[in-house]
Enzyme design. Sequence first.
Site, mmCIF file in Angstrom:
data_model
loop_
_atom_site.group_PDB
_atom_site.id
_atom_site.type_symbol
_atom_site.label_atom_id
_atom_site.label_comp_id
_atom_site.label_asym_id
_atom_site.label_seq_id
_atom_site.Cartn_x
_atom_site.Cartn_y
_atom_site.Cartn_z
ATOM 1 N N TYR A 142 0.860 -1.181 0.000
ATOM 2 C CA TYR A 142 0.000 0.000 0.000
ATOM 3 C C TYR A 142 0.893 1.227 0.000
ATOM 4 O O TYR A 142 1.863 1.306 0.753
ATOM 5 C CB TYR A 142 -0.885 0.002 1.253
ATOM 6 C CG TYR A 142 -1.739 1.242 1.405
ATOM 7 C CD1 TYR A 142 -2.811 1.483 0.545
ATOM 8 C CD2 TYR A 142 -1.484 2.170 2.412
ATOM 9 C CE1 TYR A 142 -3.604 2.615 0.693
ATOM 10 C CE2 TYR A 142 -2.277 3.298 2.567
ATOM 11 C CZ TYR A 142 -3.338 3.507 1.701
ATOM 12 O OH TYR A 142 -4.117 4.640 1.851
ATOM 13 N N ASP A 237 9.342 2.893 -0.469
ATOM 14 C CA ASP A 237 8.314 3.530 0.336
ATOM 15 C C ASP A 237 8.556 3.108 1.789
ATOM 16 O O ASP A 237 8.127 2.034 2.209
ATOM 17 C CB ASP A 237 6.922 3.125 -0.153
ATOM 18 C CG ASP A 237 5.817 3.787 0.669
ATOM 19 O OD1 ASP A 237 6.143 4.501 1.640
ATOM 20 O OD2 ASP A 237 4.634 3.585 0.333
ATOM 21 N N LYS A 265 4.626 9.010 8.934
ATOM 22 C CA LYS A 265 4.444 8.291 10.201
ATOM 23 C C LYS A 265 5.473 8.710 11.268
ATOM 24 O O LYS A 265 5.338 9.795 11.814
ATOM 25 C CB LYS A 265 4.394 6.785 9.951
ATOM 26 C CG LYS A 265 3.159 6.442 9.082
ATOM 27 C CD LYS A 265 2.761 5.007 8.989
ATOM 28 C CE LYS A 265 1.405 4.916 8.299
ATOM 29 N NZ LYS A 265 1.348 4.089 7.137
HETATM 30 C C1 LIG Z 1 0.628 4.591 5.761
HETATM 31 C C2 LIG Z 1 1.329 4.373 4.495
HETATM 32 C C3 LIG Z 1 1.184 5.241 3.401
HETATM 33 C C4 LIG Z 1 0.189 6.360 3.395
HETATM 34 O O1 LIG Z 1 0.482 7.327 4.342
HETATM 35 P P1 LIG Z 1 -0.690 8.335 4.809
HETATM 36 O O2 LIG Z 1 0.012 9.278 5.733
HETATM 37 O O3 LIG Z 1 -1.730 7.485 5.457
HETATM 38 O O4 LIG Z 1 -1.201 9.011 3.591
HETATM 39 C C5 LIG Z 1 1.978 5.039 2.291
HETATM 40 N N1 LIG Z 1 2.860 4.029 2.248
HETATM 41 C C6 LIG Z 1 3.014 3.169 3.266
HETATM 42 C C7 LIG Z 1 4.022 2.081 3.167
HETATM 43 C C8 LIG Z 1 2.245 3.299 4.411
HETATM 44 O O5 LIG Z 1 2.382 2.413 5.416
#
Ligand SMILES: *Cc1c(COP(=O)(O)O)cnc(C)c1O
Length: 427
Positions: A142, A237, A265
């Site tokens: 994701y 990511d 995060k």
């Molecule tokens: C949480 C997450 C996102 C999205 O981040 P948001 O701050 O919720 O938009 C993208 N990539 C990864 C790997 C994630 O865990």
Amino acid sequence: MTRNAELFERACRTIPGGVNSPVRAFRSVGGTPPFIRRGAGPYIWDAEGTQYIDYVGSWGPAILGHAHPDVIRAVQAAAADGLSFGAPTEAEVELAEMLAQRLPSIEQVRLVSSGTEATMSAIRLARGFTGRAKIVKFEGCYHGHADSLLVKAGSGLLTFGNPTSAGVPPEFAAHTLVLDYNDIAGVEAAFKQYGDEIACVIVEPVAGNMNLVQPVPGFLQTLRDQCTRYGAVLIFDEVMTGFRVGPQGVQGRTGIVPDLTTLAKVIGGGMPIGAFGGRRDIMAHIAPLGPVYQAGTLSGNPVAVAAGIATLRLLDEPGFYERLEAQTRKLVEGLRNAAARAGVPFTADHVGGMFGLYFRDSVPTSLAEVSTSDTQAFNQFFHAALARGVNFAPSAFEAGFVSIAHDDDVIERTIAIAGEAFAELKR
Ligand SMILES: *Cc1c(COP(=O)(O)O)cnc(C)c1O
């Protein structure tokens, strides 16, 4: 009706599904989510005053535990000086420098307000830099909710993807090639066929959005080699894994250097923030230096930046990640033993401060394997644990998070409660 149920009913009248992000609604486990009033350290309390040991940690940011006094002080001090100016500040430079100093791949970095913005911008940048349209992602990873990333594999090998969300035109998904995670041969085949058209590969270098799935040996190196060979941009990511699995993310653990990295995060310590950065020659393509447009009214927000700086400083404490990983290992081993005692098919895995719980016999390596987990057993376990005061993520397809505030006593109490929850499954 309980206070939580009352609040949920009220929320559903004005907020679609009662929540501002879908997994919070408990759709996959059933029931009503507790409404959280406050948190401190490893605990959260709901609207009824019930205390829970929390392994969601705001889905990753709360690596110090909730409401760490240093972070709260930094936020209060920044807020007192004004919430936002839409002009450069010294603090945002300091955070950018901290990220560049810590992550080997980052020469330049831009701050945004969420992980979604970071990945969306990194992909546009990769396309602008290479002049190519196609992107490669992996099933089960994701990367936020941008159109071109809400895509699942098409039917047949090496076909372009289909949208996983209504509202995404198939044309938007048509440039996204979706491969199986850990499928090295699949990556090589994709580059052989489309290599000169691929702008970038985006990957969770440890996947945390299909439960926890680690890369098999050679997988990330293959991505690096193929991207280098064909002139595609490799995007790690690390929105979830950055400062979560170690001081330099997965890139530090593996020594594999991506061209671009996305973060969010942990780097905001619980405030809305994101970042994307990497090679200087690529980053030079972003406005105002270059032709790839990207902007944000609240980007580099002073309060969010203050929370991020305070958080990253605390992560520098010697032994922080050794301790975080040791606590996570204790939890995972304790849960495995408790399940074995109860005779429940279950295993668990962890990397740094994140973990996966699997209601199956072996640790999965792909979404297809994760999908064979016993979700009914998970849902029962989840509710049995929640009723006893332990808050795991409300889905069999999410990773869990330990904070530095989860001390031995908290971990031991969790394992004891999990033992009772496993035992209940048998009945
Ligand atoms: C949480 C997450 C996102 C999205 O981040 P948001 O701050 O919720 O938009 C993208 N990539 C990864 C790997 C994630 O865990």
